[in-house]
Motif scaffolding. Structure first.
Motif, PDB file in Angstrom:
ATOM      1  N   THR A  54       0.855  -1.197   0.000  1.00 54.38           N
ATOM      2  CA  THR A  54       0.000   0.000   0.000  1.00 54.38           C
ATOM      3  C   THR A  54       0.884   1.237   0.000  1.00 54.38           C
ATOM      4  O   THR A  54       0.681   2.150   0.804  1.00 54.38           O
ATOM      5  CB  THR A  54      -0.914  -0.003   1.230  1.00 54.38           C
ATOM      6  OG1 THR A  54      -0.088  -0.011   2.401  1.00 54.38           O
ATOM      7  CG2 THR A  54      -1.840  -1.203   1.242  1.00 54.38           C
ATOM      8  N   ILE A  57      -0.536   5.067  -0.064  1.00 58.19           N
ATOM      9  CA  ILE A  57      -1.327   5.370   1.128  1.00 58.19           C
ATOM     10  C   ILE A  57      -0.448   5.345   2.378  1.00 58.19           C
ATOM     11  O   ILE A  57      -0.562   6.215   3.244  1.00 58.19           O
ATOM     12  CB  ILE A  57      -2.485   4.361   1.270  1.00 58.19           C
ATOM     13  CG1 ILE A  57      -3.447   4.527   0.095  1.00 58.19           C
ATOM     14  CG2 ILE A  57      -3.203   4.531   2.589  1.00 58.19           C
ATOM     15  CD1 ILE A  57      -4.478   3.437   0.000  1.00 58.19           C
ATOM     16  N   SER A  58       0.444   4.354   2.472  1.00 58.29           N
ATOM     17  CA  SER A  58       1.252   4.215   3.688  1.00 58.29           C
ATOM     18  C   SER A  58       2.250   5.357   3.861  1.00 58.29           C
ATOM     19  O   SER A  58       2.489   5.804   4.985  1.00 58.29           O
ATOM     20  CB  SER A  58       1.960   2.864   3.728  1.00 58.29           C
ATOM     21  OG  SER A  58       2.865   2.746   2.663  1.00 58.29           O
TER      22      SER A  58
END
Length: 91
Positions: A54, A57-58
């Motif tokens: 991810t 997003i991360s």
């Protein structure tokens, strides 16, 4: 000799030994995310897998959380003095 302890780095290590030692270190040590109390605690390997799967997003979530006072701590067998990552002033 305890096989769970990190091997002494004396002389040259082969590529296979370096890779084995790297995975051993990231499996034995943990990442703890906390603010006023512990939010979660997981092995570094699991944290890296989730962060890579991810990625967009991360990266945003980690940066925003650092500005909001969240602290990331890396600790375990290979880190006798835990390494802390945060924007909080040290006490």
């Amino acid at each position: 000799m305890n096989k769970n302890l990190p091997m002494e780095v004396t002389g040259k290590m082969s590529i296979g030994e370096k890779i084995k030692r790297f995975f051993s270190v990231i499996c034995r040590n943990n990442v703890t995310v906390s603010r006023t109390g512990e939010i979660f605690h997981m092995p570094i390997l699991a944290f890296l897998i989730i962060a890579l799967l991810t990625f967009k997003i991360s990266v945003i979530a980690i940066l925003v959380s650092l500005f909001c006072g969240v602290e990331y701590t890396i600790d375990g067998e290979d880190f006798p003095n835990p390494k802390k990552i945060s924007f909080r002033p040290r006490n």
